[in-house]
Design an enzyme around this catalytic site. Structure first.
Site, PDB file in Angstrom:
ATOM      1  N   GLU A   1      -2.667  10.399 -11.498  1.00  0.00           N
ATOM      2  CA  GLU A   1      -2.835  10.520 -12.662  1.00  0.00           C
ATOM      3  C   GLU A   1      -3.461   8.942 -13.368  1.00  0.00           C
ATOM      4  O   GLU A   1      -3.193   7.961 -12.880  1.00  0.00           O
ATOM      5  CB  GLU A   1      -1.443   9.751 -13.137  1.00  0.00           C
ATOM      6  CG  GLU A   1      -0.601   9.445 -14.784  1.00  0.00           C
ATOM      7  CD  GLU A   1       0.692   9.610 -15.547  1.00  0.00           C
ATOM      8  OE1 GLU A   1       0.479  10.075 -16.218  1.00  0.00           O
ATOM      9  OE2 GLU A   1       1.344   8.649 -14.480  1.00  0.00           O
TER      10      GLU A   1
ATOM     11  N   GLU B   1      -3.693   3.762   1.817  1.00  0.00           N
ATOM     12  CA  GLU B   1      -3.922   3.929   3.121  1.00  0.00           C
ATOM     13  C   GLU B   1      -4.307   5.164   3.507  1.00  0.00           C
ATOM     14  O   GLU B   1      -3.032   6.320   3.117  1.00  0.00           O
ATOM     15  CB  GLU B   1      -2.474   3.268   3.861  1.00  0.00           C
ATOM     16  CG  GLU B   1      -2.715   3.953   5.817  1.00  0.00           C
ATOM     17  CD  GLU B   1      -1.834   3.599   6.644  1.00  0.00           C
ATOM     18  OE1 GLU B   1      -1.779   3.863   7.534  1.00  0.00           O
ATOM     19  OE2 GLU B   1      -0.831   2.399   6.335  1.00  0.00           O
TER      20      GLU B   1
ATOM     21  N   ASN C   1      -5.386  11.516  11.873  1.00  0.00           N
ATOM     22  CA  ASN C   1      -4.842  12.866  12.590  1.00  0.00           C
ATOM     23  C   ASN C   1      -5.941  12.976  12.838  1.00  0.00           C
ATOM     24  O   ASN C   1      -6.414  14.484  12.092  1.00  0.00           O
ATOM     25  CB  ASN C   1      -3.788  12.947  12.722  1.00  0.00           C
ATOM     26  CG  ASN C   1      -2.736  12.221  12.100  1.00  0.00           C
ATOM     27  OD1 ASN C   1      -2.386  11.106  12.834  1.00  0.00           O
ATOM     28  ND2 ASN C   1      -1.795  11.780  11.167  1.00  0.00           N
TER      29      ASN C   1
ATOM     30  N   HIS D   1       2.404  11.283  -7.097  1.00  0.00           N
ATOM     31  CA  HIS D   1       1.020  10.833  -7.500  1.00  0.00           C
ATOM     32  C   HIS D   1       0.622   9.184  -7.744  1.00  0.00           C
ATOM     33  O   HIS D   1       1.955   9.035  -7.217  1.00  0.00           O
ATOM     34  CB  HIS D   1       0.112  11.855  -9.198  1.00  0.00           C
ATOM     35  CG  HIS D   1       1.878  11.263 -10.356  1.00  0.00           C
ATOM     36  ND1 HIS D   1       2.595  11.630 -10.692  1.00  0.00           N
ATOM     37  CD2 HIS D   1       1.934   9.317 -10.756  1.00  0.00           C
ATOM     38  CE1 HIS D   1       3.075  10.992 -11.290  1.00  0.00           C
ATOM     39  NE2 HIS D   1       2.243   9.618 -11.534  1.00  0.00           N
TER      40      HIS D   1
ATOM     41  N   ARG E   1      -1.590  10.785   4.443  1.00  0.00           N
ATOM     42  CA  ARG E   1      -2.628  11.083   5.368  1.00  0.00           C
ATOM     43  C   ARG E   1      -3.647  12.843   4.890  1.00  0.00           C
ATOM     44  O   ARG E   1      -3.427  13.123   3.846  1.00  0.00           O
ATOM     45  CB  ARG E   1      -1.868  12.560   6.297  1.00  0.00           C
ATOM     46  CG  ARG E   1      -0.920  11.463   6.853  1.00  0.00           C
ATOM     47  CD  ARG E   1       0.186  13.052   8.033  1.00  0.00           C
ATOM     48  NE  ARG E   1       1.427  11.090   7.984  1.00  0.00           N
ATOM     49  CZ  ARG E   1       2.216  11.098   7.936  1.00  0.00           C
ATOM     50  NH1 ARG E   1       2.902  11.675   6.619  1.00  0.00           N
ATOM     51  NH2 ARG E   1       3.388  10.604   8.811  1.00  0.00           N
TER      52      ARG E   1
ATOM     53  N   HIS F   1       0.701  -1.420  -0.267  1.00  0.00           N
ATOM     54  CA  HIS F   1      -0.257   0.182  -0.015  1.00  0.00           C
ATOM     55  C   HIS F   1       0.917   0.935  -0.046  1.00  0.00           C
ATOM     56  O   HIS F   1       1.942   0.592   0.473  1.00  0.00           O
ATOM     57  CB  HIS F   1      -0.705   0.017   0.714  1.00  0.00           C
ATOM     58  CG  HIS F   1      -0.328  -0.187   2.812  1.00  0.00           C
ATOM     59  ND1 HIS F   1      -0.174  -1.036   3.486  1.00  0.00           N
ATOM     60  CD2 HIS F   1      -0.033   1.230   3.029  1.00  0.00           C
ATOM     61  CE1 HIS F   1       0.617  -0.652   3.800  1.00  0.00           C
ATOM     62  NE2 HIS F   1       0.526   0.179   4.728  1.00  0.00           N
TER      63      HIS F   1
END
Length: 145
Positions: A122, A56, A60, A74, A9, A5
């Site tokens: 992309e 992922e 936070n 990207h 964030r 993965h």
């Protein structure tokens, strides 16, 4: 080895899950809150993590915005028809930042979209749109199906 993965964030987890699932057509694979650390992880992708890479989304709880910096590039997705995909992304409220067409200095057909946090995605055409399209400069791409 294989890629499992990529983590990014995000400032609003529900908004990001909505974008990746409803606009790009991914599935929410799993989601877990970590109250002790005050964060939530959500994994999205096009198939089971045992055989497909995922993204992922890390949220936070005390941060609603991040600076993207200039080192990140990207995420690339292989799509059989980027022209149709871009039209559908726009219809679902997504933002296309570079319309489909040949890349500069090559023949691979690409487009770019942007997620709600400003991350670039992309789209790479995996099937030629016409018989004149060359495949010699085509980069490997993840299948969307």
């Amino acid at each position: 080895m294989r890629i499992l993965h990529t983590m990014i964030r995000v400032g609003d987890l529900d908004r990001s899950i909505s974008f990746y699932c409803e606009v790009l057509g991914m599935q929410l694979l799993r989601r877990k809150d970590y109250p002790g650390g005050k964060f939530t992880l959500a994994f999205v992708g096009f198939g089971d993590e045992a055989t497909h890479p995922a993204i992922e989304l890390t949220y936070n709880w005390d941060t609603d915005k991040y600076d993207l910096g200039n080192g990140y590039g990207h995420i690339a997705l292989g799509i059989e028809d980027i022209y149709k995909a871009c039209a559908e992304i726009k219809a679902r409220g997504g933002k296309v930042t570079r319309e489909p067409g040949p890349m500069k200095h090559g023949t691979t057909e690409i487009a770019f979209v942007e997620d709600p946090d400003g991350y670039k995605i992309e789209l790479i055409q995996t099937k030629p749109q016409n018989s004149e399209s060359a495949t010699s400069d085509r980069e490997p791409a993840i299948s969307s199906t």
